[in-house]
Structures are given as C-alpha cells and as structure tokens.
Design an enzyme around this catalytic site. Structure first.
Site, PDB file in Angstrom:
ATOM      1  N   ARG A  89       0.788  -1.229   0.037  1.00 28.64           N
ATOM      2  CA  ARG A  89      -0.023  -0.030  -0.008  1.00 28.64           C
ATOM      3  C   ARG A  89       0.862   1.292   0.035  1.00 28.64           C
ATOM      4  O   ARG A  89       0.454   2.145  -0.416  1.00 28.64           O
ATOM      5  CB  ARG A  89      -0.980   0.004   1.181  1.00 28.64           C
ATOM      6  CG  ARG A  89      -2.288  -0.871   1.045  1.00 28.64           C
ATOM      7  CD  ARG A  89      -3.223  -0.899   2.236  1.00 28.64           C
ATOM      8  NE  ARG A  89      -2.755  -1.707   3.203  1.00 28.64           N
ATOM      9  CZ  ARG A  89      -3.299  -1.968   4.190  1.00 28.64           C
ATOM     10  NH1 ARG A  89      -4.646  -1.459   4.318  1.00 28.64           N
ATOM     11  NH2 ARG A  89      -2.940  -2.732   5.094  1.00 28.64           N
ATOM     12  N   HIS A 123      -1.931  -4.311  -4.266  1.00 26.53           N
ATOM     13  CA  HIS A 123      -2.854  -3.298  -4.050  1.00 26.53           C
ATOM     14  C   HIS A 123      -2.729  -2.544  -5.247  1.00 26.53           C
ATOM     15  O   HIS A 123      -3.622  -1.773  -5.906  1.00 26.53           O
ATOM     16  CB  HIS A 123      -1.985  -2.163  -2.835  1.00 26.53           C
ATOM     17  CG  HIS A 123      -2.879  -1.358  -2.460  1.00 26.53           C
ATOM     18  ND1 HIS A 123      -4.383  -1.440  -2.276  1.00 26.53           N
ATOM     19  CD2 HIS A 123      -2.708  -0.133  -2.631  1.00 26.53           C
ATOM     20  CE1 HIS A 123      -4.791  -0.139  -1.986  1.00 26.53           C
ATOM     21  NE2 HIS A 123      -3.915   0.734  -2.100  1.00 26.53           N
ATOM     22  N   ASP A 159     -14.127   2.549  -5.114  1.00 27.08           N
ATOM     23  CA  ASP A 159     -13.596   3.726  -5.694  1.00 27.08           C
ATOM     24  C   ASP A 159     -12.769   3.498  -6.883  1.00 27.08           C
ATOM     25  O   ASP A 159     -12.888   2.108  -7.525  1.00 27.08           O
ATOM     26  CB  ASP A 159     -12.449   4.331  -4.627  1.00 27.08           C
ATOM     27  CG  ASP A 159     -11.485   3.086  -4.238  1.00 27.08           C
ATOM     28  OD1 ASP A 159     -11.140   2.438  -4.860  1.00 27.08           O
ATOM     29  OD2 ASP A 159     -11.170   3.450  -2.953  1.00 27.08           O
ATOM     30  N   LYS A 182     -16.788   9.834  -4.867  1.00 25.09           N
ATOM     31  CA  LYS A 182     -17.216  10.261  -3.581  1.00 25.09           C
ATOM     32  C   LYS A 182     -17.347  11.983  -3.687  1.00 25.09           C
ATOM     33  O   LYS A 182     -16.695  12.737  -4.131  1.00 25.09           O
ATOM     34  CB  LYS A 182     -15.995  10.155  -2.601  1.00 25.09           C
ATOM     35  CG  LYS A 182     -16.364  10.587  -1.044  1.00 25.09           C
ATOM     36  CD  LYS A 182     -14.980  10.332  -0.333  1.00 25.09           C
ATOM     37  CE  LYS A 182     -14.915   8.899  -0.117  1.00 25.09           C
ATOM     38  NZ  LYS A 182     -13.706   8.790   0.870  1.00 25.09           N
ATOM     39  N   ARG A 184     -18.747  15.374  -1.130  1.00 27.39           N
ATOM     40  CA  ARG A 184     -18.905  15.802   0.321  1.00 27.39           C
ATOM     41  C   ARG A 184     -20.049  17.040   0.182  1.00 27.39           C
ATOM     42  O   ARG A 184     -19.492  17.832  -0.400  1.00 27.39           O
ATOM     43  CB  ARG A 184     -17.586  16.162   0.981  1.00 27.39           C
ATOM     44  CG  ARG A 184     -17.781  16.530   2.480  1.00 27.39           C
ATOM     45  CD  ARG A 184     -16.422  16.732   2.877  1.00 27.39           C
ATOM     46  NE  ARG A 184     -15.393  15.821   2.817  1.00 27.39           N
ATOM     47  CZ  ARG A 184     -15.201  14.801   3.536  1.00 27.39           C
ATOM     48  NH1 ARG A 184     -15.967  14.821   4.742  1.00 27.39           N
ATOM     49  NH2 ARG A 184     -14.634  13.848   3.553  1.00 27.39           N
ATOM     50  N   GLY A 216     -12.884  -1.865   7.689  1.00 27.43           N
ATOM     51  CA  GLY A 216     -13.908  -1.986   7.212  1.00 27.43           C
ATOM     52  C   GLY A 216     -14.559  -0.514   6.960  1.00 27.43           C
ATOM     53  O   GLY A 216     -15.882  -0.790   6.248  1.00 27.43           O
TER      54      GLY A 216
END
Length: 285
Positions: A89, A123, A159, A182, A184, A216
């Site tokens: 990652r 990843h 995503d 996403k 906001r 999670g």
C-alpha cells in the site's frame, strides 16, 4: 522442483499438488525476539511458499534470511509464492522523507536471488516494476469469486482504485460494473457515493470488490450507498481480509455476505488461494 514452506503456509503448499515434494522450513525464536531458520533440504530449484501476514515484520525477516540460506546452499532458481504482499500500500511517497516501502521489499527480494514471484491481488500492480529483474505474476481470483457469488446483477468498486477488480469479476459473471465517486456536502460534511455510470441499482443484487479489508470503513460506506440507491442485496468479495478492530461487526451490520480468500486465514475464507497460485506457478515453471 521442491516446494519449501514456512509452517504457517503448509496448507497452501500441499494445495500446490504435483509441483514437487514438500519440505518445511524450521523456525526458532530466541528469548530476545530474534529468529532463526533452517532449510532441511533443497533442490537446484525451489518454490518457497510464504504467508507473511500476520506478524509481517517477523515473517519478512524469516523470508529474507531463508533466501540467503538458499543462496548459500547453491539453489539456482527460487520462485516465491506469496499470497499477500505486505507494504504494497505504500506504493509512492505520500510525504517528503517517507520511503516507498513496496520498492524496498521488492528490491530486497530481487537482491537475494529470487527468479520469480507469484502473488495475489497486489494493491497496485505497478509496484512489480520495482523488481525489474524478477518475473512477477499478479493474479486476481475473479473466476473463484464468481463461483462463490453466482447470482449478482452488478459489480461495484468502492472507488476508482479497485475498478480493474470490478471489471475482472464482472467479466467472469457477465454482468455490468461501475465504481463509486465520492462527494462531500460542503454544508453538512456528509459523504455520498454515487456510481460513475448511470446504472439503476433498484432491486438489484450487487457485489462490492476490494483488495484489502482492514477496519471496514470503506466497505461499509459503499454498502450504505448501494442500499440508499435501492440495492436489494449487497455482497462483498475481498481478497485479503485482515478484519481489524470491530471490522466484523461493522461489515455484518450492512453486508449480506462477505466472501474472502484464505491468503489471510479468517472465518469468511471461501476461496482457496492454493489452486489459484498453482495455476500461475505452472506457467512460471
């Protein structure tokens, strides 16, 4: 070739049936925490199976000193089978002064005589470029997830980063896929996830895909958005399930069914990773 395995990966090693006889690396931990390994026997070529999670740092040291021992024994070809690659990652420098940890790991492995690495669902696939002299095979178990979750209408990535996984699983299931973007609310701060494509999720069963489930948070956020958009059932297919802190309870609060692999041992591991690795190793060998 001989199949050499650390004790915590013997289940995978025995699922590589037909590649060669299986031997176990001996391990010892000294009172001060230092580790020692011993390779009982090795052929000119070795498939070394290493499950590096949990206790990532200890297991990485065991792997590195085992590789050095194999070099000293004159093993000419070393192929690594690593279900979960740690530190993947950290694939770029997020802040000045930080290392690119995935580069460090791949560099060490390449410098210790590794010929090839077979791993599952990195990843980011491009981290394999950090070991240019090593053949890296990265496999995603789309077909196996499809068999475990046959009755799905739409595949969704939480995503853009996991969209390639969604595409692979959707192809195996022969259904459409999309990913969430996403948004906001500037007044309330509330986050909403909206499908990138105009797909109607009303009364549809959907499966969310991702590579790692740690706490999670991302998965539950995506699940709630799918529910809000009318999904009748929400499943999740995650390759590496760490399930840290209260992740189990959080996921169960929204997801109807969680399917994981046994790259990391967990109670949701319906997909065996040994046969997946075996298929790739047969190509490499």
């Amino acid at each position: 070739m001989r199949v050499l395995s650390f004790p915590n990966a013997l289940d995978i090693a025995y699922e590589l049936g037909g590649l060669g006889p299986v031997s176990q690396v001996e391990e010892r931990v000294f009172p001060d925490g230092e580790v020692l390994v011993r390779v009982p026997e090795a052929d000119e070529g070795v498939v070394l199976v290493a499950r590096l999670y949990p206790s990532v740092n200890d297991n990485l040291i065991k792997l590195l000193i085992t590789l050095d021992a194999l070099n000293d024994m004159g093993v000419r070809r070393i192929v690594l089978a690593i279900p979960y690659m740690p530190y993947a990652r950290q694939d770029r420098r997020f802040r000045p002064g930080e290392p690119i940890s995935s580069k460090t790991v791949f560099k060490l492995l390449s410098q210790l005589g590794v010929s090839a690495i077979v791993t599952v669902d990195l990843h980011k696939e491009y981290v394999a470029e950090y070991a240019p002299r090593v053949l890296v095979r990265n496999v995603y178990p789309a077909e196996e997830f499809a068999k475990a979750l046959p009755n799905v209408d739409v595949v969704i990535s939480p995503d853009f980063g996991s969209v390639r996984r969604a595409e692979s699983l959707a192809k195996a299931l022969r259904v459409p896929y999309t990913y969430f973007e996403k948004y906001r609310d500037r007044n309330t701060g509330a986050i909403t996830l909206i499908p990138r494509q105009e797909l109607d999720l009303r009364n549809k069963s959907v499966v969310l895909v991702d590579d790692i489930l740690s706490t999670g948070g991302t998965l539950v956020e995506a699940c709630r958005s799918a529910r809000t958009l009318g999904a009748s059932a929400v499943y999740a297919a995650v390759t590496h399930c760490q399930l840290l802190k209260d992740a189990r309870e959080r996921v169960r609060s929204c997801v109807d069914r969680l399917v994981c692999t046994d790259s990391i041992l967990n109670e949701f591991a319906e997909v065996k990773i040994g046969p997946v690795l075996r298929g790739e190793l047969e190509v490499v060998l």
